[in-house]
Design a protein around this motif. Structure first.
Motif, short mmCIF file in Angstrom:
data_model
loop_
_atom_site.label_atom_id
_atom_site.label_comp_id
_atom_site.label_asym_id
_atom_site.label_seq_id
_atom_site.Cartn_x
_atom_site.Cartn_y
_atom_site.Cartn_z
N ASN A 297 69.34 66.11 -54.11
CA ASN A 297 68.87 64.90 -53.43
C ASN A 297 67.76 65.20 -52.25
N PRO A 298 66.61 64.91 -52.49
CA PRO A 298 65.78 65.36 -51.37
C PRO A 298 65.62 64.28 -50.18
N LEU A 299 66.36 63.17 -50.52
CA LEU A 299 66.56 62.13 -49.17
C LEU A 299 67.33 62.54 -48.15
N PHE A 302 65.36 63.96 -45.15
CA PHE A 302 64.84 63.09 -44.32
C PHE A 302 66.16 62.50 -43.43
N ASP A 321 55.22 66.20 -44.56
CA ASP A 321 56.15 66.03 -45.50
C ASP A 321 55.58 66.66 -46.46
N TYR A 322 56.18 67.82 -46.96
CA TYR A 322 55.79 68.68 -48.14
C TYR A 322 56.59 68.33 -49.33
N ILE A 323 57.46 67.43 -49.18
CA ILE A 323 58.36 67.06 -50.16
C ILE A 323 57.61 65.82 -50.95
N SER A 324 57.35 64.80 -50.28
CA SER A 324 56.71 63.87 -51.07
C SER A 324 55.31 64.29 -51.35
N SER A 325 54.57 65.08 -50.74
CA SER A 325 53.30 65.69 -51.21
C SER A 325 53.38 67.39 -51.18
N GLN A 332 57.68 72.90 -51.53
CA GLN A 332 58.43 71.57 -50.89
C GLN A 332 59.33 71.77 -49.68
N LEU A 334 60.46 69.79 -45.55
CA LEU A 334 60.11 68.99 -44.32
C LEU A 334 59.76 70.17 -43.19
N ARG A 351 64.80 71.74 -46.25
CA ARG A 351 64.79 71.71 -47.52
C ARG A 351 66.12 71.89 -48.28
#
Length: 744
Positions: A297-299, A302, A321-325, A332, A334, A351
């Motif tokens: 879970n990438p959340l 954050f 933010d290389y997770i969302s983009s 990916q 942060l 990550r």
């Protein structure tokens, strides 16, 4: 003086030999399970004896260098006891004349001897001063092709590291050259092997000598030693670890993590200043930590960022933010930077484990950024897999799994060799290539005119097989012409193609030339032949077809005058009965029987007019007869001649009995072809056999070798007192002779 890098032992090498050995054995006992103590002792003794009385440029005893390399192999890589022994021996053969490669092989076995030879060979390659940037990737490939055992490169890395640590004692020119090699060649290898500490140290040491002003500036700017920087990172991590361990939400969701921190190295910082076009003072990520969460879970990335940003003040405009983009390559994570203790800026990466694994798979692109553009060899997936397997070996030192040895001795580039020209230009060739293959690789003109090669300064034949690292200079001659035997030892398609094309053209030209010679001579004599007549001539001279006949005329291996003389004497009843152009009408062959009568005898004759027939080439001890021609020449044939009966029938009045006693002053030319195994003193033995005959005169002798088989051609003259069959028998009795054949 040289000291160990062990935190538990403080010892200066070179002061007491026995103490040095005791410290080495103690460290082996600590780090290598079931090590061979006698092997290490013996290697150490060889090392000390070989370098006795020699000093390094630093003034230290020379044996302390291989000893220091052995400690790096032992403590910092680490490897097995055979590697430690090889490290101790790695300068024995090239820096001393006491022990040879064969001595090492006999005493320590083939494996250790090959490792030592491999390290020595790399040293020779380095001595060629390969410093052109466009050759660096080929240089890496060359080194890889030398690594028949992976321990060769690892010991070489240790050797390079110790030399870099003591680089202050050599000339500025040597400092720059060795630093370039360390930075562009050995640091990338260390990186691929997972030896990051060695990689970073090689890079920093190399940068120190290649760009001393910038190095000093960065070092002064970041302040403190590398160790102090590492301590700072640990100081930064402590509160982060405490916060994450106490965080209830993470515990509730069973989220575990790993956190690693590192102080960036000076060369790494320098690369960042170039990449970002910023001064060292403006960089915010000289210190960095990475947090990896064991969750899909990438959340949670954050969430952890919020915890850290709550404790350390974030630096504006550094959050990425290389997770969302994700980046274009799929990366990916942060990224952010925060003000750590003492207001120093620290980079933070967060990550998931899956993101981290993907990031590691994309290491090739990151590696290119870190080390410059000359790294293509490391992009080979098979090579990368091999490096990964090797890294696992480091974790299993002392195990007996035979698979480990298979991996260690595996060479991913074993089908290719890398050699270079006198101008240090690399050439890639298939394994097994010869000096002649190299010549054609340079240019076909060089190949066609090649007569020999200088390989590493020593003269060799064109069939000499090359190995990686050889420096080759082709020796040429304008008089040289390709030999068909060359096709027996060239292996490259280029050499084969060029030679076959040459021989085909040569054959075509020879056929045309021979045909013109034949036609011109026949026109001169007023001869012409039917197809049946021409076939009879070819058969008589043992030619399979007209092309071979023409080639022999062109190459002067067949005398056209002898052919015409033979025609006059040997024309068969099977040919057309009306061949008036071959003999006068009165002498046309007729199928008539002649009365038996006693053969004529030659009593007094001019020996200058005696000719030994080329069709049978009689030799002493054979029964012979003679024929006189219209010019008064006496042609001597063997009674074993295939034309004997025919000549008795067609030349009744011109045939005479004769004995060798009558020809005591005639020089008889003999050509022999000897095939034998190429053994020591073979040529000497053959010549010694020939000169036992006082009347024998050697005219020429030549030799051609093909691997272990040698073909020797001898031309000599004998008188009638030499029994030819006895001479042949004596040559055949020489050891290693396979066959002796007379060439007629």
């Amino acid at each position: 003086m040289i000291k160990t890098n062990s935190s538990s032992v403080r010892h200066t090498f070179g002061l007491d030999i026995q103490s040095d050995l005791n410290i080495l054995l103690e460290k082996c006992r600590e780090l290598i399970p079931n090590y061979d103590e006698e092997l290490i002792k013996l290697a150490f003794n060889y090392c000390v004896i070989s370098h006795e009385g020699k000093l390094r440029k630093s003034g230290e005893k020379f044996y302390t260098h291989p000893l220091a390399v052995a400690f790096i192999v032992l403590e910092e890589i680490p490897l097995d006891d055979a590697s430690v022994a090889a490290a101790l021996l790695h300068n024995v053969t090239d820096e001393s004349d006491i022990y040879t490669y064969e001595d090492i092989k006999f005493t320590f076995g083939t494996n250790i001897a090959q490792i030592v030879e491999g390290v020595s060979r790399i040293k020779f390659v380095e001595s060629q001063h390969i410093d052109r940037t466009d050759q660096l990737d080929n240089y890496r490939k060359l080194l890889l092709s030398l690594f028949t055992d992976v321990r060769i490169i690892l010991i070489k890395l240790a050797d390079k590291l110790h030399n870099m640590r003591t680089l202050q004692y050599v000339s500025p020119e040597s400092q720059k050259r060795r630093s370039t090699e360390a930075l562009q060649i050995y640091a990338p290898f260390a990186n691929r092997f997972g030896l990051r500490k060695i990689k970073f140290e090689l890079e920093d040491l190399a940068f120190k000598y290649l760009n001393p002003k910038e190095y000093e500036h960065i070092e002064n700017t970041i302040k403190g030693t590398h160790q102090e920087r590492e301590l700072y990172v640990e100081k930064f991590k402590q509160p982060v670890v405490k916060l994450l361990n106490e965080e209830g939400f993470l515990k509730k969701n069973n989220i575990t993590y790993t956190i690693s921190g590192r102080a960036k190295h000076i060369y790494s910082i320098y690369n960042k200043t170039l990449l970002r076009q910023k001064k060292v003072e403006d960089l915010y990520d000289i210190f960095a930590i990475r947090i990896i969460l064991d969750t899909d879970n990438p959340l949670f990335c954050f969430y952890v960022y919020g915890i850290i940003a709550n404790y350390y003040k974030p630096i504006p405009e550094t959050f990425k933010d290389y997770i969302s983009s994700p980046k274009e390559n799929g990366y990916q994570s942060l990224h952010t930077a925060v003000a750590g203790p003492d207001e120093k800026i620290v980079e933070v990466q967060i990550r998931t484990l899956k993101m981290h694994q993907f990031a590691e798979d994309g290491l090739a692109a990151h590696f290119r950024y870190k080390s410059g553009p000359y790294t293509s060899i490391f992009e080979d997936s098979n090579l990368q897999s091999w490096f990964d397997e090797v890294r696992e070996i480091f974790e299993n030192i002392g195990t007996e799994d035979p698979k480990l040895y298979e991996i260690v001795t595996k060479n991913m580039l074993s089908d290719t060799i890398y050699v270079f020209t006198p101008k240090d230009e690399f050439r890639k060739l298939p394994k097994g290539s010869t000096a002649l293959d190299f010549a054609f690789n340079i240019h076909s003109k060089i190949g066609f005119s090649a007569i020999g090669a200088k390989i590493n300064g020593k003269l060799h034949g064109l069939d000499q097989i090359l190995v990686s690292g050889d420096k080759v200079e082709i020796i040429t001659s304008k008089k040289q012409k390709p030999n068909k035997s060359w096709l027996d030892f060239v292996i490259t398609s280029r050499a084969n193609t060029q030679l076959i094309k040459y021989f085909n053209n040569e054959e075509k030209e020879a056929i045309q030339k021979g045909q013109k010679i034949w036609e011109r001579k026949n026109q001169e004599y007023g001869f012409s032949f039917t197809k049946e007549e021409m076939n009879a001539i070819l058969t008589a001279f043992h030619f399979e077809d007209i092309k071979q006949f023409y080639k022999s005329l062109a190459n002067e291996t067949l005398d056209i005058n002898k052919v015409h003389k033979f025609i006059m004497l040997q024309i068969s009843e099977k040919l057309h009965p009306e061949i008036n152009h071959l003999e006068n009408k009165d002498n046309v062959f007729k199928n008539t029987k002649t009365k038996k009568k006693e053969k004529n005898k030659i009593n007094d004759f001019d020996e200058n007019k005696v000719i030994l027939a080329s069709c049978c080439s009689p030799v002493p001890n054979e029964q012979i007869f003679a024929i006189t021609d219209e010019e008064g020449e006496i042609i001597v044939h063997s009674k074993n001649c295939l034309s004997y009966k025919q000549l008795m029938h067609t030349h009744t009045n011109k045939t005479y009995n004769i004995t060798w006693e009558k020809l005591k002053d005639i020089a008889i030319k003999i050509k022999l072809k000897i095939i034998a195994y190429d053994t020591e003193n073979l040529m000497h033995k053959i010549i010694a056999t020939l000169i036992t005959y006082n009347s024998l005169l050697i005219k020429s002798i030549s030799q051609e070798s093909n691997n272990s088989i040698v073909t020797i051609k001898v031309v000599f003259e004998i008188n009638n007192d030499v029994i030819f069959t006895d001479l042949i028998k004596k040559i055949e009795e020489i050891d290693s002779i396979n066959s002796v054949e007379r060439i007629i």
